[in-house]
Design an enzyme around this catalytic site. Structure first.
Site, mmCIF file in Angstrom:
data_model
loop_
_atom_site.group_PDB
_atom_site.id
_atom_site.type_symbol
_atom_site.label_atom_id
_atom_site.label_comp_id
_atom_site.label_asym_id
_atom_site.label_seq_id
_atom_site.Cartn_x
_atom_site.Cartn_y
_atom_site.Cartn_z
ATOM 1 N N HIS A 142 1.545 -0.869 -0.002
ATOM 2 C CA HIS A 142 -0.089 0.023 -0.051
ATOM 3 C C HIS A 142 1.149 1.200 0.335
ATOM 4 C CE1 HIS A 142 -3.603 -2.886 1.949
ATOM 5 N NE2 HIS A 142 -3.483 -2.626 0.317
ATOM 6 N N CYS A 153 2.580 14.482 -12.404
ATOM 7 C CA CYS A 153 3.407 13.484 -13.503
ATOM 8 C C CYS A 153 4.097 12.391 -12.517
ATOM 9 C CB CYS A 153 4.812 14.516 -13.760
ATOM 10 S SG CYS A 153 5.136 14.221 -11.918
HETATM 11 P P1 OAD Z 1 -7.465 -3.710 10.064
HETATM 12 O O1 OAD Z 1 -7.078 -2.057 11.232
HETATM 13 O O2 OAD Z 1 -8.301 -3.475 9.361
HETATM 14 O O3 OAD Z 1 -7.130 -4.516 11.232
HETATM 15 C C1 OAD Z 1 -5.717 -4.802 12.202
HETATM 16 C C2 OAD Z 1 -6.090 -5.879 13.439
HETATM 17 O O4 OAD Z 1 -5.285 -6.604 13.869
HETATM 18 C C3 OAD Z 1 -7.180 -6.365 13.457
HETATM 19 O O5 OAD Z 1 -7.018 -8.039 13.534
HETATM 20 C C4 OAD Z 1 -6.714 -6.128 15.049
HETATM 21 O O6 OAD Z 1 -7.341 -7.774 15.532
HETATM 22 C C5 OAD Z 1 -5.198 -7.165 14.273
HETATM 23 N N1 OAD Z 1 -4.768 -6.760 16.066
HETATM 24 C C6 OAD Z 1 -4.508 -5.374 16.595
HETATM 25 N N2 OAD Z 1 -3.387 -5.198 17.393
HETATM 26 C C7 OAD Z 1 -3.001 -6.250 17.311
HETATM 27 C C8 OAD Z 1 -1.680 -6.813 17.391
HETATM 28 N N3 OAD Z 1 -1.042 -5.803 18.917
HETATM 29 N N4 OAD Z 1 -1.102 -7.786 17.885
HETATM 30 C C9 OAD Z 1 -2.143 -8.381 16.960
HETATM 31 N N5 OAD Z 1 -2.658 -8.084 16.468
HETATM 32 C C10 OAD Z 1 -3.407 -7.113 16.545
HETATM 33 O O7 OAD Z 1 -5.808 -3.259 9.360
HETATM 34 P P2 OAD Z 1 -5.102 -4.168 8.941
HETATM 35 O O8 OAD Z 1 -5.453 -5.690 8.531
HETATM 36 O O9 OAD Z 1 -4.316 -4.038 8.084
HETATM 37 O O10 OAD Z 1 -5.748 0.155 3.965
HETATM 38 O O11 OAD Z 1 -5.648 -3.221 7.226
HETATM 39 C C11 OAD Z 1 -5.901 -3.786 6.063
HETATM 40 C C12 OAD Z 1 -5.772 -2.192 4.818
HETATM 41 O O12 OAD Z 1 -7.263 -1.457 5.053
HETATM 42 C C13 OAD Z 1 -5.023 -0.846 5.216
HETATM 43 O O13 OAD Z 1 -3.503 -1.261 5.186
HETATM 44 C C14 OAD Z 1 -5.847 0.556 5.297
HETATM 45 C C15 OAD Z 1 -7.233 -0.527 5.978
HETATM 46 O O14 OAD Z 1 -7.930 0.536 5.092
HETATM 47 C C16 OAD Z 1 -5.283 1.523 2.725
HETATM 48 O O15 OAD Z 1 -5.501 2.439 3.095
HETATM 49 C C17 OAD Z 1 -5.090 0.695 1.542
#
Ligand code: OAD
Length: 264
Positions: A142, A153
């Site tokens: 991302h 550009c």
């Molecule tokens: P999310 O916020 O959707 O998910 C975070 C995950 O981490 C959840 O399943 C939590 O349970 C888990 N979690 C939180 N704290 C934790 C810890 N200390 N140890 C282990 N697990 C933990 O984030 P992403 O899955 O990264 O995209 O989200 C995917 C994408 O959605 C991001 O890259 C971003 C977002 O919108 C863009 O901006 C394009």
């Protein structure tokens, strides 16, 4: 009390199982999400205190939002940049960096834009007397929040405008600069997602940590490893859509679990 002891013994057994699977693996792919940076102090997107709990992605993380309210979008990203600048990689980033530096056949892939894997890679490589930290740099699906990209550009610049207030302009064409991240409705860099899919298909183990596995195509990578005959190890605070498919599902914080799971 007894229940707690039973749960802790089960977790210990699962950690050992995950550790043994990783030791035997020839090719490991690691997919991380916002949860791995949570203990560094960076908010996740969907969990409690998550960024998308109080703001809608459409207001801040789409090309349309940038066209309509560029100053608002820019300011929000500047706020996130400042927040990230004050954070440091945690023990989970460090363990993953050491794994990738020590062993062949390990590829890190992240959805995070915070650059903490790269910072951990540099520190761990220095500590291990390895001149080139490249092996522990992740494929950044991302993008990278600390890079700017001209919205006209496409010229990329590293960190030039981080401390400016107001929307900066491209030195070449005068177009408005934006953070070099992938917004909703945009496609991922085909070279980066292509490389990620290739390793996901050939890996015998996919270690997934701290992602809700809801945003595609990133979220499809673990299924590719599974379909190709590999196994899945998941580290998360909660169940996700991947949990039922995991050989080992470790419930807990990645900064404490990853260093225990990764000992090779
Ligand atoms: P999310 O916020 O959707 O998910 C975070 C995950 O981490 C959840 O399943 C939590 O349970 C888990 N979690 C939180 N704290 C934790 C810890 N200390 N140890 C282990 N697990 C933990 O984030 P992403 O899955 O990264 O995209 O989200 C995917 C994408 O959605 C991001 O890259 C971003 C977002 O919108 C863009 O901006 C394009």
């Amino acid at each position: 009390m007894e229940r707690l002891a039973r749960l802790s013994a089960r977790l210990e057994g699962d950690v050992e199982r995950a550790n043994a699977i990783l030791k035997q693996a020839k090719e490991i792919v690691v997919l991380t999400g916002a949860g791995v940076s949570a203990e560094s102090g960076i908010p996740t997107f969907r969990g409690s205190g998550g960024l998308w709990r109080t703001r809608r992605p459409e207001e801040l993380a789409t090309p349309e939002a940038f066209r309509e309210t560029p100053d608002l979008v820019w300011e929000w990203y500047q706020w996130r940049r400042r927040l990230i600048a004050e954070c440091s990689p945690n023990a989970g980033h460090q363990a993953l960096a050491r794994l990738a530096l020590k062993r062949d056949g390990v590829t890190l892939i992240t959805q995070n834009v915070d650059g903490l894997h790269n910072r951990a890679a540099r520190t761990e490589a220095r500590a291990m007397n390895i001149a080139d930290p490249q092996a522990a740099f992740p494929l950044e699906l991302h993008g990278a929040i600390n890079r700017d990209r001209c919205s006209l550009c496409d010229r990329r610049t590293d960190g030039v405008s981080h401390h400016e207030s107001g929307l900066p302009r491209c030195n070449d064409c005068g177009g408005p600069l934006r953070p070099d991240v992938v917004w909703f409705g945009e496609t991922l860099d085909p070279v980066i997602i292509g490389a990620a899919q290739e390793v996901a298909l050939s890996a015998d183990v996919c270690l997934v940590a701290g992602t809700s596995a809801l945003v595609h195509p990133a979220a499809s990578l673990p299924s590719m490893t599974l379909r190709a005959g590999g196994v899945l190890i998941e580290v998360n605070l909660e169940d996700t859509t991947l949990t039922n498919h995991a050989e080992v599902s470790l419930k807990g914080r990645s900064a404490s679990l990853l260093p225990r799971v990764i000992t090779a």
